[in-house]
Design an enzyme around this catalytic site. Sequence first.
Site, mmCIF file in Angstrom:
data_model
loop_
_atom_site.group_PDB
_atom_site.id
_atom_site.type_symbol
_atom_site.label_atom_id
_atom_site.label_comp_id
_atom_site.label_asym_id
_atom_site.label_seq_id
_atom_site.Cartn_x
_atom_site.Cartn_y
_atom_site.Cartn_z
ATOM 1 N N LYS A 181 0.819 -1.141 -0.129
ATOM 2 C CA LYS A 181 -0.041 0.290 0.453
ATOM 3 C C LYS A 181 1.326 1.125 -0.073
ATOM 4 O O LYS A 181 1.580 1.389 0.991
ATOM 5 C CB LYS A 181 -0.868 -0.056 1.817
ATOM 6 C CG LYS A 181 -2.055 0.779 1.195
ATOM 7 C CD LYS A 181 -3.069 0.620 0.474
ATOM 8 C CE LYS A 181 -3.994 2.521 0.471
ATOM 9 N NZ LYS A 181 -3.565 3.161 -0.726
ATOM 10 N N LYS A 241 4.678 2.494 8.670
ATOM 11 C CA LYS A 241 3.732 3.013 9.190
ATOM 12 C C LYS A 241 1.918 2.751 8.880
ATOM 13 O O LYS A 241 1.201 2.630 9.854
ATOM 14 C CB LYS A 241 3.321 4.629 7.348
ATOM 15 C CG LYS A 241 2.658 5.394 8.024
ATOM 16 C CD LYS A 241 2.353 6.427 7.622
ATOM 17 C CE LYS A 241 2.938 7.119 6.428
ATOM 18 N NZ LYS A 241 2.881 8.130 5.761
ATOM 19 N N LYS A 249 5.440 2.364 -2.709
ATOM 20 C CA LYS A 249 5.285 2.883 -3.381
ATOM 21 C C LYS A 249 5.855 3.822 -4.987
ATOM 22 O O LYS A 249 6.634 2.295 -5.336
ATOM 23 C CB LYS A 249 6.370 4.130 -2.719
ATOM 24 C CG LYS A 249 6.491 5.886 -2.131
ATOM 25 C CD LYS A 249 5.290 6.590 -1.170
ATOM 26 C CE LYS A 249 4.860 7.288 -1.451
ATOM 27 N NZ LYS A 249 4.904 7.668 0.231
ATOM 28 N N THR A 282 -5.741 13.652 6.475
ATOM 29 C CA THR A 282 -3.640 13.463 7.330
ATOM 30 C C THR A 282 -4.176 14.595 8.297
ATOM 31 O O THR A 282 -3.781 14.503 9.328
ATOM 32 C CB THR A 282 -3.295 14.032 6.278
ATOM 33 O OG1 THR A 282 -2.928 12.939 5.353
ATOM 34 C CG2 THR A 282 -1.388 14.450 6.644
ATOM 35 N N GLY A 306 3.462 25.739 7.836
ATOM 36 C CA GLY A 306 3.477 25.345 6.198
ATOM 37 C C GLY A 306 1.666 25.114 6.632
ATOM 38 O O GLY A 306 0.878 25.394 8.051
ATOM 39 N N ASN A 363 -3.128 21.349 3.072
ATOM 40 C CA ASN A 363 -3.741 20.534 3.120
ATOM 41 C C ASN A 363 -3.416 20.314 4.791
ATOM 42 O O ASN A 363 -4.684 20.225 5.443
ATOM 43 C CB ASN A 363 -3.429 19.034 2.376
ATOM 44 C CG ASN A 363 -4.917 18.464 2.761
ATOM 45 O OD1 ASN A 363 -5.005 17.653 3.632
ATOM 46 N ND2 ASN A 363 -6.030 18.733 2.206
ATOM 47 N N ALA A 364 -2.530 19.328 4.863
ATOM 48 C CA ALA A 364 -2.811 18.650 6.193
ATOM 49 C C ALA A 364 -2.631 19.385 7.172
ATOM 50 O O ALA A 364 -3.537 19.071 8.049
ATOM 51 C CB ALA A 364 -1.066 17.676 6.515
ATOM 52 N N SER A 388 -6.975 5.683 4.366
ATOM 53 C CA SER A 388 -7.135 4.502 2.107
ATOM 54 C C SER A 388 -7.724 2.909 2.701
ATOM 55 O O SER A 388 -8.783 2.942 2.199
ATOM 56 C CB SER A 388 -5.678 4.666 1.940
ATOM 57 O OG SER A 388 -5.790 5.812 1.594
HETATM 58 N N1 GLU Z 1 0.872 9.041 0.329
HETATM 59 C C1 GLU Z 1 0.020 8.851 1.179
HETATM 60 C C2 GLU Z 1 0.964 8.276 2.509
HETATM 61 O O1 GLU Z 1 2.170 8.450 1.968
HETATM 62 C C3 GLU Z 1 -1.007 7.864 0.997
HETATM 63 C C4 GLU Z 1 -0.760 6.447 1.295
HETATM 64 C C5 GLU Z 1 -1.999 5.481 0.728
HETATM 65 O O2 GLU Z 1 -3.842 6.327 0.998
HETATM 66 O O3 GLU Z 1 -1.751 4.201 0.422
HETATM 67 O O4 GLU Z 1 1.106 8.188 3.422
#
Ligand code: GLU
Length: 424
Positions: free
Chosen positions: A70, A99, A111, A198, A226, A229-230, A357
């Site tokens: 993922k 994560k 990724k 996030t 910053g 969005n986050a 997600s």
């Molecule tokens: N790109 C986001 C991250 O790095 C989301 C990854 C996802 O939702 O799979 O956490």
Amino acid sequence: MVKHDPFANATKQVNDACDVLKIKDKGIREYLAMPNKVLRVKIPVKMDNGKIRVFTGFRSQHNNDRGPYKGGIRYFDPEGGVQYMEREVMALSSWMTWKCAVVDVPLGGGKGAIFVNPKKDKLSEGELERLTRGFAYKIGEIIGPQKDIPAPDVYTTGKEMTQIMDTWSKMNGNKYSPGVITGKPIPMGGSLARNVATGLGTAYCVRGAAKILKINLKGAKVVLQGFGNASTFAGEYLEKMGAKCIGASDSKGSIIVPNGFKVSKLIEHKQKKGSVVGFPGSKKVSTEQLLTTKCEILIPGALENQIDAKLAKKLQCRIIGEAANGPTLPEADPIIYNKKIMVIPDILANSGGVCISYLEWVQNNMGYYWSFDEVAGKMEANIVRGLKDTHDISKKYKIDMRRAAMVLAVQRVMEAFEHKGIWP
Ligand code: GLU
């Protein structure tokens, strides 16, 4: 030339966690650090002027012991070129493994990336779509709802996710397959709360940390570095929890508003003037002044490598919620730990995105959709448990929260690996 190697950094973090867990076996360390597979693809695209341009893309699948790979797909052009990008994607896929494990969602780490900067390269909408579909086609063999589930990342949005889903569905007998990707728009099978995920996750982490440290969130001062969005959503949700935002920044500068501001008002101002700078009642300060302002909660929500050793010595906050990836340099960690500031490391503080997600994928698989509150509540449960487990490990081994999160994650992946073993 590349200054640092992100994959070497990711590997070091795995080895550090193995040291704490007394995993001495070199083979196991290598197993945990290396990606299972890195696919490099050539994507030829017919440009609007009739010429062909060849792009390079990657998908790194790091570990799937706990579930399908993922992680996001980014469109980016790092300074170090294509070779650097490969190392970066490998590192980022490793961080996705940890994560997901730290918040205990049953997924692995992956990724992807295409070496392109859609803004700088001025790709037309059609060119971008052909590129996205070309990439989806090339990685189509290795992704799938039970194999590897991509998502948005730098410079990719729900639009690209829809195109990838559509391409993959057409490659697979026209089967409706929303679960092949997440971060989709709501009508395409997306989840409620994914857009705020996030920042909302960061706010839940901070609330959990405040509880542990017995800090009252009512009136607690927040600095948002910053204003994307986050951090804006983190700020808005912390505000709802009773905290008061007093500082913010964007690429044009940093401001302090001694009496505090409403996040929605600052968003309005930024929309009108193009920056947070100049907000009524604010004073302009340097980045260093912003980050070292006396406050309870600091949210580095933008760039990497913001807090170095020198700056860490001057910090006056009590909690750091790392909404951005890698805002703190390794040299700063021991200083922050000795100052008894609680860091909520990035793999935990910004895991809200992948948590939602995961919930999007679950909803796609069952074909039934939850309300905003149901999704947010489930995400909170995962995140708060992840924070508590990380804190317990940090106390048990007397290590900082960043290391503790890695120890927890590596321990969880090891447990799965021990059950499964190696075959073939
Ligand atoms: N790109 C986001 C991250 O790095 C989301 C990854 C996802 O939702 O799979 O956490």
